[in-house]
Design an enzyme around this catalytic site. Structure first.
Site, PDB file in Angstrom:
ATOM      1  N   ASN A 227     -56.874  43.353  26.353  1.00 30.09           N
ATOM      2  CA  ASN A 227     -56.180  43.347  25.061  1.00 30.09           C
ATOM      3  C   ASN A 227     -54.944  42.451  25.075  1.00 30.09           C
ATOM      4  OD1 ASN A 227     -58.039  44.798  23.700  1.00 30.09           O
ATOM      5  ND2 ASN A 227     -56.840  46.658  23.472  1.00 30.09           N
ATOM      6  N   LEU A 269     -58.867  32.486  18.086  1.00 35.22           N
ATOM      7  CA  LEU A 269     -57.968  31.352  17.855  1.00 35.22           C
ATOM      8  C   LEU A 269     -57.828  31.134  16.356  1.00 35.22           C
ATOM      9  CD1 LEU A 269     -58.987  28.758  20.617  1.00 35.22           C
ATOM     10  CD2 LEU A 269     -57.045  30.324  20.597  1.00 35.22           C
ATOM     11  N   CYS A 279     -55.077  48.800  17.979  1.00 34.54           N
ATOM     12  CA  CYS A 279     -55.189  48.607  19.437  1.00 34.54           C
ATOM     13  C   CYS A 279     -54.262  47.538  20.027  1.00 34.54           C
ATOM     14  CB  CYS A 279     -56.628  48.293  19.807  1.00 34.54           C
ATOM     15  SG  CYS A 279     -57.699  49.725  19.609  1.00 34.54           S
TER      16      CYS A 279
HETATM   17  N1  LIG Z   1     -60.516  51.956  17.513  1.00 35.98           N
HETATM   18  C1  LIG Z   1     -60.839  50.994  18.362  1.00 35.98           C
HETATM   19  O1  LIG Z   1     -61.248  49.902  17.949  1.00 35.98           O
HETATM   20  C2  LIG Z   1     -60.714  51.197  19.855  1.00 35.98           C
HETATM   21  C3  LIG Z   1     -61.345  50.277  20.714  1.00 35.98           C
HETATM   22  C4  LIG Z   1     -61.231  50.475  22.079  1.00 35.98           C
HETATM   23  C5  LIG Z   1     -60.487  51.521  22.585  1.00 35.98           C
HETATM   24  N2  LIG Z   1     -59.855  52.385  21.715  1.00 35.98           N
HETATM   25  C6  LIG Z   1     -59.105  53.496  22.305  1.00 35.98           C
HETATM   26  O2  LIG Z   1     -59.901  54.681  22.166  1.00 35.98           O
HETATM   27  C7  LIG Z   1     -59.067  55.821  21.923  1.00 35.98           C
HETATM   28  C8  LIG Z   1     -59.482  56.470  20.612  1.00 35.98           C
HETATM   29  O3  LIG Z   1     -59.227  55.567  19.555  1.00 35.98           O
HETATM   30  P1  LIG Z   1     -59.831  55.792  18.100  1.00 35.98           P
HETATM   31  O4  LIG Z   1     -59.532  54.570  17.322  1.00 35.98           O
HETATM   32  O5  LIG Z   1     -61.240  56.251  18.231  1.00 35.98           O
HETATM   33  O6  LIG Z   1     -58.917  56.995  17.607  1.00 35.98           O
HETATM   34  P2  LIG Z   1     -59.203  58.026  16.420  1.00 35.98           P
HETATM   35  O7  LIG Z   1     -57.880  58.518  15.984  1.00 35.98           O
HETATM   36  O8  LIG Z   1     -60.133  57.399  15.419  1.00 35.98           O
HETATM   37  O9  LIG Z   1     -60.015  59.186  17.118  1.00 35.98           O
HETATM   38  C9  LIG Z   1     -59.457  60.105  18.000  1.00 35.98           C
HETATM   39  C10 LIG Z   1     -60.069  61.453  17.706  1.00 35.98           C
HETATM   40  O10 LIG Z   1     -59.603  62.380  18.681  1.00 35.98           O
HETATM   41  C11 LIG Z   1     -59.409  63.614  18.046  1.00 35.98           C
HETATM   42  N3  LIG Z   1     -58.556  64.480  18.873  1.00 35.98           N
HETATM   43  C12 LIG Z   1     -57.225  64.373  19.125  1.00 35.98           C
HETATM   44  N4  LIG Z   1     -56.841  65.358  19.969  1.00 35.98           N
HETATM   45  C13 LIG Z   1     -57.944  66.090  20.244  1.00 35.98           C
HETATM   46  C14 LIG Z   1     -58.191  67.233  21.047  1.00 35.98           C
HETATM   47  N5  LIG Z   1     -57.205  67.800  21.762  1.00 35.98           N
HETATM   48  N6  LIG Z   1     -59.445  67.731  21.096  1.00 35.98           N
HETATM   49  C15 LIG Z   1     -60.443  67.150  20.383  1.00 35.98           C
HETATM   50  N7  LIG Z   1     -60.279  66.067  19.605  1.00 35.98           N
HETATM   51  C16 LIG Z   1     -59.040  65.534  19.544  1.00 35.98           C
HETATM   52  C17 LIG Z   1     -58.806  63.244  16.695  1.00 35.98           C
HETATM   53  O11 LIG Z   1     -58.952  64.299  15.764  1.00 35.98           O
HETATM   54  C18 LIG Z   1     -59.644  62.010  16.336  1.00 35.98           C
HETATM   55  O12 LIG Z   1     -60.790  62.345  15.577  1.00 35.98           O
HETATM   56  C19 LIG Z   1     -57.641  55.291  21.936  1.00 35.98           C
HETATM   57  O13 LIG Z   1     -57.120  55.445  23.217  1.00 35.98           O
HETATM   58  C20 LIG Z   1     -57.809  53.820  21.600  1.00 35.98           C
HETATM   59  O14 LIG Z   1     -56.752  53.044  22.107  1.00 35.98           O
HETATM   60  C21 LIG Z   1     -59.984  52.257  20.377  1.00 35.98           C
END
Ligand SMILES: NC(=O)c1ccc[n+]([C@@H]2O[C@H](COP(=O)([O-])OP(=O)(O)OC[C@H]3O[C@@H](n4cnc5c(N)ncnc54)[C@H](O)[C@@H]3O)[C@@H](O)[C@H]2O)c1
Length: 447
Positions: A227, A269, A279
């Site tokens: 990233n 780019l 992210c």
């Molecule tokens: N969105 C992206 O494009 C992307 C890409 C790669 C990596 N990531 C990483 O993946 C992770 C998740 O990102 P996201 O975009 O999916 O987030 P998001 O907010 O869409 O999803 C996270 C989910 O976790 C749930 N949650 C929180 N605490 C919880 C608990 N204690 N028990 C059960 N569920 C719980 C929330 O309710 C939510 O639905 C992050 O670390 C992010 O940096 C995201």
């Protein structure tokens, strides 16, 4: 081949069906992971605390815009391979592998907020019933696995006996997430236990992507490095674009020539308003904090972030350049609010922040985005169409590169406006064509 056909060939290709839980299973990463693994033939339970999203998923409704997700979800619900619940203990009772995909937001000081990760570790500590592989997809700093381990130890759980931790960072792109699940560039599996890594490898083997087994630290660092590298490319090309403006070069041709260099390539780019979204900024800042905590001063990474902050001021400078130094009472139409096209995600998107800035300077701002509804909390007044956003405007500002904006009747847009000022913050439009239509056009790095 259609997307459906492309994904259909993966249906039930797992060598054996395994019981899997995905915690955070109603989020972007979690729901894609849950649905994708179900499609491969596994029995998947998506666990989440967000009941509204769980109810939607249970009914076959994708809680956010992600091409292909609803169709795949429906098919796997119908096949009985996936379900959703808020009851972690029940989901853990069966699961051999638990994926953790909870959010790891940015704290005020830039570091990653691990509170949801700690909540999950606490839940695992309380409710694990037998040996389970815990694979963390969430983006976490190096060391987060030690925190998880300590939490689990508080409940008398021992790594190697009751569970094994694996880092399995996620690289999917919003807008292409289903595609990226089935066609990842690589799968990274970090961990201490060879057996635990082998089990996670088995899950992704049908995808025929390179699978890299490594340590937890290397896996976590690879995600942060990826990233940071993408953010660097964006800041780099914005820097070059801004220099182009001063010397009369056209960034479009520069990028065209640059990208053919096999060592460089064309991706990431695109000059514009800078990187934003859920992210890149968060993970770059997370890496900066991680470096500082480890005793290293990451000047270079900081400059990528600073350049990004500066880029939005640079774009605002173009607005001031056309409207003068007071925006009070000026009408500005804004097209695009999401952090990129193909998603309805406005989390940490720069566009709403720019709108907020303009509103605070006294401008009357009308916003339009094909994916952002009128109820979404964004400053300014929502318009029903790009034409409505442009009506009576002194300036039109493009902030997301939606294809829809390229297909607009721009002559009509110009007629709707009070003054024909067009700031194309994402270089979506052709400067010469816009000038022929009578716009006073300003792009990024374009003469
Ligand atoms: N969105 C992206 O494009 C992307 C890409 C790669 C990596 N990531 C990483 O993946 C992770 C998740 O990102 P996201 O975009 O999916 O987030 P998001 O907010 O869409 O999803 C996270 C989910 O976790 C749930 N949650 C929180 N605490 C919880 C608990 N204690 N028990 C059960 N569920 C719980 C929330 O309710 C939510 O639905 C992050 O670390 C992010 O940096 C995201």
């Amino acid at each position: 081949m259609s997307d459906e056909e492309r994904y259909a060939k993966f249906e039930v290709t797992a060598p054996r069906a395994l019981p899997i839980a995905v915690v955070g299973g109603a989020g972007y990463v979690g729901s894609i992971t849950a649905v994708g693994l179900a499609h491969l033939g596994h029995h998947v339970v998506g666990v989440d605390v967000n009941r509204e999203r769980l109810a939607q998923l249970t009914e076959g409704i994708a809680p956010f815009h992600e091409p292909g997700l609803a169709a795949l979800l429906g098919a796997n619900l119908a096949a009985g391979r996936i379900r959703f619940t808020d009851a972690l203990p029940e989901a853990l009772a069966e699961a051999k592998v638990v994926f953790v995909a909870v959010n790891t937001p940015r704290r005020d000081n830039g570091e990653a907020d691990l509170s949801h990760i700690i909540d999950v570790a606490t839940g695992l500590g309380r409710h694990l019933q037998r040996y389970t592989v815990v694979a963390v997809k969430s983006t976490v700093p190096v060391g987060a696995h030690l925190t998880m381990r300590r939490v689990l130890e508080q409940f008398g759980r021992r790594e190697g006996a009751d569970y094994d931790l694996v880092a399995n960072p996620e690289f999917l792109r919003e807008g292409f997430a289903v595609h990226d699940f089935f066609y990842p560039d690589r799968v990274i599996i970090g961990g201490q236990s060879a057996d635990a890594k082998a089990l996670v490898r088995e899950l992704f083997e049908p995808l025929a992507a390179p699978i890299i087994e490594t340590t937890i630290e290397n896996a976590q660092m690879t995600k942060y490095a990826a990233n940071a590298f993408l953010a660097m490319r964006v800041s780099f090309i914005n820097e070059i674009a801004n220099i182009c403006e001063g010397v009369g070069a056209d960034i479009k041709d520069v990028v065209h020539g640059l990208g053919y260099d096999r060592r460089i390539g064309h991706d990431y780019l695109r000059p514009g308003i800078g990187f934003s979204g859920p992210c890149l900024p968060k993970d770059l800042e997370g890496l900066i904090r991680l470096a500082e905590d480890s005793g290293y001063e990451p000047f270079f990474l900081k400059s990528i972030l600073e350049k990004n902050e500066h880029q939005r001021r640079h774009i605002l400078g173009k607005v001031y350049g056309l409207l003068g130094t007071s925006l009070y009472g000026r009408r500005i139409g804004v097209l695009g609010l999401t952090f990129k096209q193909g998603t309805d995600d406005i989390r940490n998107s720069t566009a709403p922040e720019i709108v907020d800035y303009l509103v605070r300077r006294g401008a009357e701002v009308r916003t339009y985005d094909p994916m952002v509804g009128p109820d979404t909390a964004v400053a300014g007044r929502p318009a029903k169409s790009p034409y409505e956003a442009a009506a009576g405007a002194d300036l039109l500002l493009l902030l997301t590169s939606w294809d829809e904006f390229r297909a607009l009747d721009l002559e009509r847009i110009r007629r709707e406006m009070r003054l024909p000022n067009l700031v194309d913050g994402v270089n979506a439009l052709d400067p010469a064509a816009m000038r022929r239509l009578g716009f006073t056009y300003v792009g990024v790095g374009r003469p």
